[in-house]
Design an enzyme around this catalytic site. Structure first.
Site, PDB file in Angstrom:
ATOM      1  N   ASP A  24      -4.055 -20.218 -29.013  1.00  0.00           N
ATOM      2  CA  ASP A  24      -2.806 -21.105 -29.139  1.00  0.00           C
ATOM      3  C   ASP A  24      -1.545 -20.451 -30.299  1.00  0.00           C
ATOM      4  OD1 ASP A  24      -0.476 -21.000 -28.204  1.00  0.00           O
ATOM      5  OD2 ASP A  24      -0.141 -23.396 -27.352  1.00  0.00           O
ATOM      6  N   ASN A  72       0.957 -15.882 -18.409  1.00  0.00           N
ATOM      7  CA  ASN A  72       1.611 -15.423 -19.584  1.00  0.00           C
ATOM      8  C   ASN A  72       2.307 -14.007 -19.741  1.00  0.00           C
ATOM      9  OD1 ASN A  72      -1.154 -16.459 -21.909  1.00  0.00           O
ATOM     10  ND2 ASN A  72       1.177 -16.707 -22.120  1.00  0.00           N
TER      11      ASN A  72
HETATM   12  C1  IPE Z   1      -2.140 -20.700 -23.479  1.00  0.00           C
HETATM   13  O1  IPE Z   1      -1.743 -21.012 -23.901  1.00  0.00           O
HETATM   14  C2  IPE Z   1      -2.518 -19.004 -23.046  1.00  0.00           C
HETATM   15  C3  IPE Z   1      -2.989 -18.933 -24.302  1.00  0.00           C
HETATM   16  C4  IPE Z   1      -3.363 -19.133 -25.245  1.00  0.00           C
HETATM   17  C5  IPE Z   1      -4.027 -17.576 -23.419  1.00  0.00           C
HETATM   18  P1  IPE Z   1       0.290 -20.675 -24.012  1.00  0.00           P
HETATM   19  O2  IPE Z   1       1.214 -20.995 -25.097  1.00  0.00           O
HETATM   20  O3  IPE Z   1       0.523 -19.406 -23.042  1.00  0.00           O
HETATM   21  O4  IPE Z   1       1.015 -22.171 -23.108  1.00  0.00           O
HETATM   22  P2  IPE Z   1       2.045 -22.936 -23.091  1.00  0.00           P
HETATM   23  O5  IPE Z   1       3.147 -22.315 -22.697  1.00  0.00           O
HETATM   24  O6  IPE Z   1       2.234 -23.443 -24.469  1.00  0.00           O
HETATM   25  O7  IPE Z   1       1.605 -23.928 -22.036  1.00  0.00           O
HETATM   26  C1  IPE Z   2      -1.260 -16.907 -28.312  1.00  0.00           C
HETATM   27  O1  IPE Z   2      -0.091 -17.359 -28.799  1.00  0.00           O
HETATM   28  C2  IPE Z   2      -1.408 -15.718 -27.271  1.00  0.00           C
HETATM   29  C3  IPE Z   2      -1.004 -15.775 -25.821  1.00  0.00           C
HETATM   30  C4  IPE Z   2      -0.563 -17.120 -25.222  1.00  0.00           C
HETATM   31  C5  IPE Z   2      -1.316 -14.603 -24.736  1.00  0.00           C
HETATM   32  P1  IPE Z   2       1.390 -18.019 -28.283  1.00  0.00           P
HETATM   33  O2  IPE Z   2       1.750 -16.054 -28.296  1.00  0.00           O
HETATM   34  O3  IPE Z   2       1.265 -18.966 -27.543  1.00  0.00           O
HETATM   35  O4  IPE Z   2       1.808 -18.508 -29.410  1.00  0.00           O
HETATM   36  P2  IPE Z   2       3.474 -19.046 -29.896  1.00  0.00           P
HETATM   37  O5  IPE Z   2       2.562 -20.665 -28.928  1.00  0.00           O
HETATM   38  O6  IPE Z   2       4.535 -18.778 -28.798  1.00  0.00           O
HETATM   39  O7  IPE Z   2       3.160 -19.744 -31.299  1.00  0.00           O
HETATM   40 MG    MG Z   3       1.147 -20.937 -27.326  1.00  0.00          MG
END
Ligand code: IPE
Ligand code: IPE
Ligand code: MG
Length: 245
Positions: A24, A72
């Site tokens: 993340d 997602n």
């Molecule tokens: C969790 O991260 C999913 C992945 C890293 C693939 P998210 O960014 O989707 O989670 P939330 O929305 O902050 O809980």
């Molecule tokens: C994790 O990084 C990747 C996926 C969830 C696909 P994020 O895209 O959630 O990055 P932040 O949390 O918005 O910084």
């Molecule tokens: Mg994230």
């Protein structure tokens, strides 16, 4: 002899058998640099390669990476498309590389809604690497812990309906055998960078007794040194599993 933060010494850091990582912070990493979120996904995908290779080198036997959750899909079409393209790039590269490595790749998550070309690559990589004896790499794509447990319930209920299973035979082992990670040990250590303190629907059945490590660094910058720090801390913990030590 390594010295730990609470001054207890441990002869050798204990390498967890199974490490799971919530990758993340890609978007925030990019935003802070005035870059599009997609640049963060690109850098994050490269870091996955670095960290997976390193974990294999130090003897981690099972690793699970959370790459795309069932939630997602709420993101923009453009962002999802870039992420899916990055998966495709990686899978094509992995297919070549898997001839040389001993790692076994497993995809966890519901692949029925993914693009057929992506699914074909996933199937191929699993088939090519299925007899490999090295580390098992679980890649979670369109994965959700609740979705996984719901699907297991449906499968088990169907067996009861078909008269091949008695409800009294339903136990924890049967549920574990009906989820994506069947046959694998539960994660010993779950790591989440990016300063968020939650599981976000990751491995909710398997994490019952996992140890956690949260780090403020964003995933694209999470380094092998950060991983070493997590492992050192883990080495120094006492896992009791409800018992007394
Ligand atoms: C969790 O991260 C999913 C992945 C890293 C693939 P998210 O960014 O989707 O989670 P939330 O929305 O902050 O809980
Ligand atoms: C994790 O990084 C990747 C996926 C969830 C696909 P994020 O895209 O959630 O990055 P932040 O949390 O918005 O910084
Ligand atoms: Mg994230």
């Amino acid at each position: 002899m390594a010295i730990f933060k609470n001054n207890i010494t441990h002869p050798e850091p204990v390498v967890p058998q199974h490490i799971a990582i919530i990758m993340d912070g890609n978007g925030r990493w990019a935003k802070r640099r005035g870059l599009p979120r997609t640049a963060g996904h690109k850098k994050g995908a490269n870091n996955f390669r670095t960290i997976a290779d390193y974990m294999n080198k130090i003897g981690v036997k099972y690793m699970t990476f959370y790459a795309f959750s069932t939630e997602n899909w709420k993101r923009s079409k453009e962002e999802i498309e870039i992420i899916m393209d990055l998966f495709k790039d990686y899978l094509e590269e992995a297919l070549d590389r898997f001839e040389e490595t001993d790692m076994r790749m497993v995809f966890i998550g519901d692949r029925s809604v993914l693009k057929p070309e992506l699914v074909a690559l996933m199937d191929k990589i699993e088939a090519v690497s299925k007899d490999h004896k090295g580390a098992v790499v679980n890649m979670a794509i369109n994965y959700g812990g609740r979705q996984e447990i719901t699907a297991a319930c449906k499968r088990i209920a169907q067996k009861v309906k078909d008269g091949v299973l008695d409800p009294d035979e339903i136990d924890e082992d049967l549920i574990s055998a009906n989820i994506f990670t069947a046959g694998q040990p539960d994660p010993d250590l779950i790591i989440r960078p990016s300063g968020e303190f939650r599981l976000s629907n990751f491995l909710i059945w398997q994490s019952a007794y996992s140890e956690f490590w949260f780090d403020n660094v964003m995933w694209p910058e999470f380094s092998t040194k950060d991983l070493d720090r997590a492992i050192r801390d883990y080495s120094n913990r006492q896992r009791r599993f409800g018992g007394v030590k």
